[in-house]
Write an enzyme that holds these catalytic residues in place. Structure first.
Site, PDB file in Angstrom:
ATOM      1  N   ASP A  31       0.658  -1.202  -0.081  1.00  0.00           N
ATOM      2  CA  ASP A  31       0.018  -0.038  -0.004  1.00  0.00           C
ATOM      3  C   ASP A  31       0.946   1.267   0.036  1.00  0.00           C
ATOM      4  O   ASP A  31       0.433   2.465   0.285  1.00  0.00           O
ATOM      5  CB  ASP A  31      -1.062   0.118   1.264  1.00  0.00           C
ATOM      6  CG  ASP A  31      -0.291   0.123   2.414  1.00  0.00           C
ATOM      7  OD1 ASP A  31       0.884  -0.050   2.802  1.00  0.00           O
ATOM      8  OD2 ASP A  31      -0.962  -0.023   3.475  1.00  0.00           O
ATOM      9  N   ASP A 109       8.454   3.186  21.180  1.00  0.00           N
ATOM     10  CA  ASP A 109       8.302   4.383  21.595  1.00  0.00           C
ATOM     11  C   ASP A 109       7.270   4.831  22.504  1.00  0.00           C
ATOM     12  O   ASP A 109       6.446   4.408  22.187  1.00  0.00           O
ATOM     13  CB  ASP A 109       8.241   5.299  20.148  1.00  0.00           C
ATOM     14  CG  ASP A 109       8.841   6.611  20.240  1.00  0.00           C
ATOM     15  OD1 ASP A 109       8.685   7.359  21.088  1.00  0.00           O
ATOM     16  OD2 ASP A 109       9.625   6.851  19.213  1.00  0.00           O
ATOM     17  N   ASP A 210       9.520   9.722  24.693  1.00  0.00           N
ATOM     18  CA  ASP A 210       9.539  11.107  23.817  1.00  0.00           C
ATOM     19  C   ASP A 210       9.346  12.307  24.803  1.00  0.00           C
ATOM     20  O   ASP A 210       8.787  12.353  26.068  1.00  0.00           O
ATOM     21  CB  ASP A 210       8.160  10.832  23.101  1.00  0.00           C
ATOM     22  CG  ASP A 210       8.383  12.124  22.216  1.00  0.00           C
ATOM     23  OD1 ASP A 210       8.964  11.850  21.087  1.00  0.00           O
ATOM     24  OD2 ASP A 210       7.260  12.857  22.177  1.00  0.00           O
ATOM     25  N   GLU A 269      14.393  10.697  25.720  1.00  0.00           N
ATOM     26  CA  GLU A 269      14.519  11.737  24.755  1.00  0.00           C
ATOM     27  C   GLU A 269      14.389  13.101  25.464  1.00  0.00           C
ATOM     28  O   GLU A 269      13.441  13.337  25.724  1.00  0.00           O
ATOM     29  CB  GLU A 269      13.643  11.678  23.292  1.00  0.00           C
ATOM     30  CG  GLU A 269      13.900  12.775  22.589  1.00  0.00           C
ATOM     31  CD  GLU A 269      13.032  13.363  21.777  1.00  0.00           C
ATOM     32  OE1 GLU A 269      12.993  13.712  20.669  1.00  0.00           O
ATOM     33  OE2 GLU A 269      11.624  13.417  22.163  1.00  0.00           O
ATOM     34  N   HIS A 330      14.965  10.628  13.117  1.00  0.00           N
ATOM     35  CA  HIS A 330      13.851  11.206  12.224  1.00  0.00           C
ATOM     36  C   HIS A 330      13.301  12.498  12.440  1.00  0.00           C
ATOM     37  O   HIS A 330      12.558  13.198  11.455  1.00  0.00           O
ATOM     38  CB  HIS A 330      12.686  10.239  12.712  1.00  0.00           C
ATOM     39  CG  HIS A 330      12.202  10.579  14.023  1.00  0.00           C
ATOM     40  ND1 HIS A 330      12.975  10.064  15.277  1.00  0.00           N
ATOM     41  CD2 HIS A 330      11.099  11.088  14.587  1.00  0.00           C
ATOM     42  CE1 HIS A 330      12.254  10.445  16.091  1.00  0.00           C
ATOM     43  NE2 HIS A 330      11.185  11.206  15.757  1.00  0.00           N
ATOM     44  N   ASP A 331      13.992  13.364  13.390  1.00  0.00           N
ATOM     45  CA  ASP A 331      13.755  14.531  13.405  1.00  0.00           C
ATOM     46  C   ASP A 331      14.354  15.536  13.044  1.00  0.00           C
ATOM     47  O   ASP A 331      13.966  16.659  12.909  1.00  0.00           O
ATOM     48  CB  ASP A 331      13.634  14.770  15.334  1.00  0.00           C
ATOM     49  CG  ASP A 331      12.452  14.620  15.798  1.00  0.00           C
ATOM     50  OD1 ASP A 331      11.293  14.394  15.123  1.00  0.00           O
ATOM     51  OD2 ASP A 331      12.607  14.194  17.007  1.00  0.00           O
TER      52      ASP A 331
HETATM   53  C1  NOJ Z   1       9.801  14.300  19.810  1.00  0.00           C
HETATM   54  C2  NOJ Z   1       9.681  13.487  18.577  1.00  0.00           C
HETATM   55  O1  NOJ Z   1      10.910  12.880  18.144  1.00  0.00           O
HETATM   56  C3  NOJ Z   1       9.112  14.271  17.395  1.00  0.00           C
HETATM   57  O2  NOJ Z   1       9.294  13.434  16.120  1.00  0.00           O
HETATM   58  C4  NOJ Z   1       7.880  14.667  17.700  1.00  0.00           C
HETATM   59  O3  NOJ Z   1       7.318  15.504  16.605  1.00  0.00           O
HETATM   60  C5  NOJ Z   1       7.707  15.445  19.059  1.00  0.00           C
HETATM   61  N1  NOJ Z   1       8.689  14.964  20.044  1.00  0.00           N
HETATM   62  C6  NOJ Z   1       6.210  15.371  19.597  1.00  0.00           C
HETATM   63  O4  NOJ Z   1       5.977  14.146  20.264  1.00  0.00           O
END
Ligand code: NOJ
Length: 552
Positions: A31, A109, A210, A269, A330-331
């Protein structure tokens, strides 16, 4: 995985963790979006127990829970389910079993600073002030019809949102779809802890938590002081909406929940660029098992830049905490392959960076695709998916460039899917892909494999102490990793020309014994070397030596 291996206290110290962004790793049902079946089909690539696989020890999955995907899973609407786009709970159990059979742990996560605004708790909370869920969120009546303070939202800018039915504002310091929960409410806390136990009972091996430093807010809702900055989110000193002292009691409680399950970990994090703040989340060894320090992600290329981060982090943690290191996630809008690109030297830099990551004292966190040298893909403005880039910060391009599909082979969708993927694949997938690199001993993939398997069988690299031998050099790093049985010397040349490794005051120390090449980009494995007269490192050379008794 045998019970003993499973519960070993140390696996997360010795192991290598691999972050999977689930939408982008492997599409198992055609998909265009990655899913759990896709991940299962690639477990052997990650670790089949032999050196022909990558050899990672754990997968950290970015969120896979049901979500309206306003922030791609970081807005959860059901903490005990799996988003149908990724599969079912049964599929998740299959992933756990198949991963554990290969000695790969699964880390979830945990996004518990906020829920989705579509979470049933929040829907209830908005129904009335007397609703039992109302106090599970952060509310304020405001001041003269306006927000109660100047707090600022990372994506949305505006942090307070009015709900007419309860005649209050709710707080969201990410975006309006991510209302923040009230950690001072005991029922909310228990519900979160029970949910954590639900996944631990199923067998998950750890949590990446997170934005742990955003959980608790000032109980008097005081405004943050302003400051000058070129970066809008830094216009304020976040002293009242982040990193409040009470968070440390909560971390100890979270630690208690996780420690009831031997061999699992809680990794914070800590969303900050301050290593000091990140280090505080280890407490006295009684808070989180580990925390991320993001300083590597903001370093310019140069040995001394990295050394500064390493020495500070190692010094801050001392013996009380186990370090973590990461170069991409990923950020960031950018993968480190692109961050450190320099023409035809780029691949060499990627190898040096990987060698550093995989030989430091601390758990390395890899981001899917870095092992094949994936780079940023430009995303045309019209097709940007990340809400941060599309909606909230149109000036920024969002985080999509580092989230494109994994490049498995040279076929039209890079072997990721049989159909058009949710984000376009990088056009370079015809040459940068896992299949091609697997058969090429000179590829970046082969380099990562070799380094990871070397680390596994070299106790000093897994757990030994760290001691820098040079400082202030922009061109090379030299450090010792030692445990009682073994001493390993790591030499990394960050520039494209030869560099004499002087090892300054340590010349006598390293010249005492003779050394055997464990790994070398420019020297044959097993070769013996004497370092009495120093050594000239070739351009971008990676050299890992083990001390042997006697003379060469
Ligand atoms: C940190 C995460 O790594 C990020 O991807 C997310 O947008 C923010 N926290 C909000 O959860």
């Amino acid at each position: 995985m045998s019970g003993r291996e499973r519960d070993s206290e140390k696996w997360w110290k010795t192991g290598v963790v691999y972050q999977i962004y689930p939408m982008s790793f492997m599409d198992g049902n055609g998909d265009g979006v990655g899913d759990l079946k896709g991940i299962v089909s690639k477990l052997d690539y990650l670790n089949d127990g032999t050196g022909t696989s990558l050899g990672i020890d754990a997968i950290w999955l970015s969120p896979i829970y049901p979500s309206p995907n306003k922030d791609f899973g970081y807005d959860i609407s059901d903490y005990r389910g799996i988003d149908p786009r990724y599969g079912s709970l049964e599929d998740f159990k299959t992933l756990l079993r198949e991963a554990h059979d290969r000695n790969i742990r699964i880390v979830m996560d945990l996004v518990i600073n906020h829920t989705s605004n579509e979470h049933p708790w929040f829907i209830e909370a908005c129904k009335g002030r007397e609703n039992p869920y109302h106090d599970w969120y952060m509310w304020h009546e405001g001041k003269k019809g306006k927000a109660p303070n100047n707090w600022f939202a990372a994506f949305d800018r505006k942090a307070w949102w009015w709900v007419e039915d309860v005649r209050k504002f709710y707080l969201s310091t990410w975006c309006r779809y991510q209302p923040e929960v009230n950690w001072r409410n005991p029922e909310l806390k228990q519900a979160m802890f029970d949910m954590m136990r639900f996944w631990l009972d199923l067998g998950v091996d750890g949590y990446r938590i997170d934005v742990i430093n955003w959980f608790i807010k000032d109980d008097r809702f005081r405004s943050n002081p302003y400051r000058l900055s070129l970066n809008p989110p830094d216009y304020q000193r976040h002293i009242y909406d982040r990193n409040r002292p009470e968070i440390h009691d909560l971390c100890r409680e979270i630690r208690g929940v996780v420690d009831a399950y031997p061999g699992r970990f809680a990794l914070g994090e800590v969303f900050t660029d301050s290593a000091e703040e990140a280090a505080s989340y280890y407490g006295d060894g009684d808070e989180l098992h580990m925390a991320f320090n993001f300083e590597f992600l903001f370093q310019k290329w140069g040995a001394s830049n990295f050394l500064g981060v390493i020495d500070k982090w190692d010094g801050l943690l001392g013996d009380k905490g186990w370090p973590t290191y990461t170069l991409s996630n990923h950020d960031l809008p950018g993968r480190h392959y692109s961050r450190y690109a320099k023409g035809d030297e780029t691949d060499k830099r990627a190898r040096v960076a990987a060698a550093m990551l995989l030989t430091l004292r601390g758990t390395p966190f890899l981001y899917y695709g870095e092992e094949i040298g994936m780079s940023n893909r430009k995303i045309p403005r019209k097709t940007i998916q990340d809400p941060m880039g599309k909606k909230f910060w149109p000036i920024l391009k969002g985080r999509d460039p580092g989230r494109t599909p994994m490049q498995w082979n040279a076929s039209s969708h890079a072997g990721f899917s049989t159909t058009e993927p949710w984000l376009p694949v990088h056009p370079n997938h015809t040459v940068v892909n896992a299949e091609k690199e697997a058969g090429d001993p000179g590829s970046i993939l082969s380099f990562y494999r070799e380094m990871i398997w070397l680390r596994k069988k070299t106790p000093a690299l897994c757990q030994g102490s760290y001691r820098p031998l040079v400082s202030g050099r922009t061109d090379y790093l030299a450090y010792l990793r030692s445990n009682p049985e073994q001493t390993v010397l790591v030499l990394l040349n960050f520039v494209g020309k030869p560099v004499p490794a002087l090892l300054s005051g340590h010349q006598t120390e390293v010249s005492r014994g003779n050394w055997e090449v464990l790994f070398g980009t420019d020297r044959a494995k097993g070769n013996r070397m004497e370092l009495s007269s120093g050594l000239s490192l070739r351009g971008y050379e990676v050299l890992i030596l083990e001390e042997k008794g006697g003379s060469a």
